[in-house]
Design an enzyme around this catalytic site. Structure first.
Site, PDB file in Angstrom:
ATOM      1  CG  HIS A  93      34.700  37.638  41.786  1.00  0.00           C
ATOM      2  ND1 HIS A  93      35.439  36.825  42.603  1.00  0.00           N
ATOM      3  CD2 HIS A  93      35.505  37.906  40.736  1.00  0.00           C
ATOM      4  CE1 HIS A  93      36.625  36.620  42.085  1.00  0.00           C
ATOM      5  NE2 HIS A  93      36.686  37.261  40.935  1.00  0.00           N
ATOM      6  NE  ARG A 134      38.158  39.404  30.813  1.00  0.00           N
ATOM      7  CZ  ARG A 134      38.827  38.766  31.766  1.00  0.00           C
ATOM      8  NH1 ARG A 134      39.573  39.422  32.635  1.00  0.00           N
ATOM      9  NH2 ARG A 134      38.778  37.455  31.859  1.00  0.00           N
ATOM     10  CG  ASN A 166      41.751  41.165  36.329  1.00  0.00           C
ATOM     11  OD1 ASN A 166      40.606  41.601  36.390  1.00  0.00           O
ATOM     12  ND2 ASN A 166      42.011  39.910  36.043  1.00  0.00           N
ATOM     13  CE  LYS A 209      40.611  39.370  43.675  1.00  0.00           C
ATOM     14  NZ  LYS A 209      39.982  39.089  42.390  1.00  0.00           N
ATOM     15  CG  HIS A 225      42.888  34.766  43.094  1.00  0.00           C
ATOM     16  ND1 HIS A 225      42.236  34.507  41.923  1.00  0.00           N
ATOM     17  CD2 HIS A 225      43.669  33.669  43.329  1.00  0.00           C
ATOM     18  CE1 HIS A 225      42.598  33.319  41.460  1.00  0.00           C
ATOM     19  NE2 HIS A 225      43.481  32.786  42.307  1.00  0.00           N
ATOM     20  CG  HIS A 234      37.743  32.608  43.314  1.00  0.00           C
ATOM     21  ND1 HIS A 234      38.844  32.446  44.106  1.00  0.00           N
ATOM     22  CD2 HIS A 234      38.099  33.515  42.369  1.00  0.00           C
ATOM     23  CE1 HIS A 234      39.815  33.220  43.663  1.00  0.00           C
ATOM     24  NE2 HIS A 234      39.379  33.879  42.619  1.00  0.00           N
ATOM     25  CG  ASP A 259      36.451  34.613  39.000  1.00  0.00           C
ATOM     26  OD1 ASP A 259      36.711  35.737  38.526  1.00  0.00           O
ATOM     27  OD2 ASP A 259      37.315  33.769  39.264  1.00  0.00           O
ATOM     28  CG  HIS A 302      39.690  34.708  28.811  1.00  0.00           C
ATOM     29  ND1 HIS A 302      40.564  35.761  28.826  1.00  0.00           N
ATOM     30  CD2 HIS A 302      39.625  34.249  30.084  1.00  0.00           C
ATOM     31  CE1 HIS A 302      41.033  35.934  30.060  1.00  0.00           C
ATOM     32  NE2 HIS A 302      40.474  35.035  30.844  1.00  0.00           N
ATOM     33  N   GLY A 343      39.941  31.420  32.971  1.00  0.00           N
ATOM     34  CA  GLY A 343      38.749  32.228  33.156  1.00  0.00           C
ATOM     35  C   GLY A 343      37.596  31.728  32.308  1.00  0.00           C
TER      36      GLY A 343
END
Ligand code: DOR
Ligand code: ZN
Ligand code: ZN
Length: 398
Positions: free
Chosen positions: A57, A61, A91, A143, A174, A198, A270, A274, A286
């Protein structure tokens, strides 16, 4: 390659062995291997040697948000943290929810990673189940975001959720709170296994425990941050905001109990980098994870909270089994030589100054490491040694 004097845990017992590697695989594990033409020789000097961590997980980016992380920096963070395989979440920008985007992502990442990797495919609110079905052999799992989180990938429509489940071999969700129950019930109805990402509360662990008792095909993941940190830490460090949020001390304990009784199957970080400026400017969910997950989890081994054997199960072996990753997750004959040499005598403190991830910070600054990652080996290739990065040999797993 020959790795000498490895402290291995075999059937729960510590043993010092040599490991011979040929063509990327472990071919011999013996008390002493005397062989001349074995290529590179590494002396583990009696340190623990464990299977490379598989982190199911992470959010690397790339593409689209590479100022936060890119595939190369993210994979360096992995190598430094003893993670030899990671699974990248969808994502990114664009979201990995079409076959074209997936293939493009795969193509651009060839030759850019220090460690091995796999890809998640995203279920979409526009109901992309036909594409989900088509790419099943090209990804580790599907996912689905069943709660709002970073990336705007929420899927709410029950019919769409069912379609996506039915088109998948395994669905990672999620899901928080009651949504965990909902994910379990869709999995039961569609007879498709579900992987609960998570889990963070006592209640969620109970849902999972109950589902397992019923014999359902459900798996649960916890993150190191939900084990080691709680709401009190957020008061001290406002950067510690993520989805799911940190909970109570009691929840920390319930997660540890879930690990001990086998309810929890895996550790996933996870890893959601950022940059600090972005986190300060506006509430952004995050936190990073791959770089320190093993160092942190080894703290639990050091203080006898969990055994080394358990650690290996939840960080490597179970993960390889659940996602059906061939020949990984174990130090055994015929398996990929993904190895981590760890120094358990370290008293080093985790520091922001050592961070490799582009995000430039770590939630664990100031914590003493449970163990120090000395060398990381991927399929018989050293990728990280003594603080230096060596070899971008990572490739996609099958
Ligand atoms: O806090 C989070 N950040 N939770 C998620 O589910 C996504 C992640 C991200 O991508 O930043
Ligand atoms: Zn999530
Ligand atoms: Zn995530």
């Amino acid at each position: 390659m020959l790795v000498k004097n490895c402290r291995l845990i075999i059937d729960g017992i510590e043993q010092i062995k040599d490991i011979l590697i040929e063509n990327e695989k472990i071919v011999s594990i013996e008390d002493e291997i005397l062989k001349k033409d074995c290529g590179e020789i590494i002396d583990a000097e009696g340190r623990y040697v464990i299977p490379g961590v598989i982190d199911p997980h992470v959010h690397m980016r790339d593409p689209g948000l590479t100022h936060k992380e890119d595939f190369t920096t993210g994979s360096m963070a992995c190598a430094k943290g003893g993670v030899t395989t990671f699974f990248d979440m969808p994502n990114t920008v664009p979201n990995t929810i079409t076959k074209d985007n997936l293939l493009e992502k795969k193509k651009t990442h060839i030759g850019t990673s220090y460690v091995d990797y796999g890809f998640w495919f995203g279920g979409s609110k526009t109901d992309n189940h036909n594409e989900v079905k088509e790419i099943q052999n090209d990804v580790v799992a599907t996912k689905v975001f069943m709660n709002v989180s970073t990336g705007n990938m929420l899927v709410e429509d029950e019919k769409v959720l069912e379609n996506i489940f039915k088109s998948s071999k395994l669905v990672g969700v999620h899901a928080e709170g009651e949504m965990v129950q909902k994910a379990i019930s869709i999995s039961e109805k569609t007879n498709v296994p579900v992987y609960l990402c998570h889990l963070s509360t006592e209640k969620e662990i109970e849902y999972l425990r109950e589902a397992k008792t019923k014999g359902l095909k459900v798996y649960g993941e916890v993150t190191p941050h939900h084990l080691f940190l709680n709401e009190k830490d957020v008061e001290k460090n406002p950067l510690l905001r993520m989805k799911p949020e940190l909970k109570t001390e009691r929840d920390n304990e319930a997660l540890w109990e879930g690990i001990l009784d086998g309810t929890i199957d895996t550790i996933g970080t996870d890893h959601a980098p950022h940059r600090i400026e972005e986190k300060i400017e506006k509430l952004t969910f995050g936190i990073p994870g791959v770089e320190n997950s093993l160092e942190m989890m080894l703290k639990a081994v050091k203080c006898d909270k969990i055994s080394f054997e358990k650690l290996i199960k939840i960080m490597s072996e179970n993960t390889a089994k659940i996602f059906e990753i061939k020949n990984k997750g174990k130090i055994a004959l015929g398996y990929d030589a993904d190895l981590v040499i760890v120094d358990m005598t370290t008293e080093e403190i985790i520091s922001k100054d050592d961070v490799i991830s582009k995000c430039g910070w770590t939630p664990y600054a100031g914590f003493e490491k449970g163990g120090k990652i000395v060398t990381t080996i991927v399929r018989g290739n050293v990728v990280f040694n003594d603080g230096k990065f060596v070899n971008k040999i990572g490739k996609e797993v099958i």
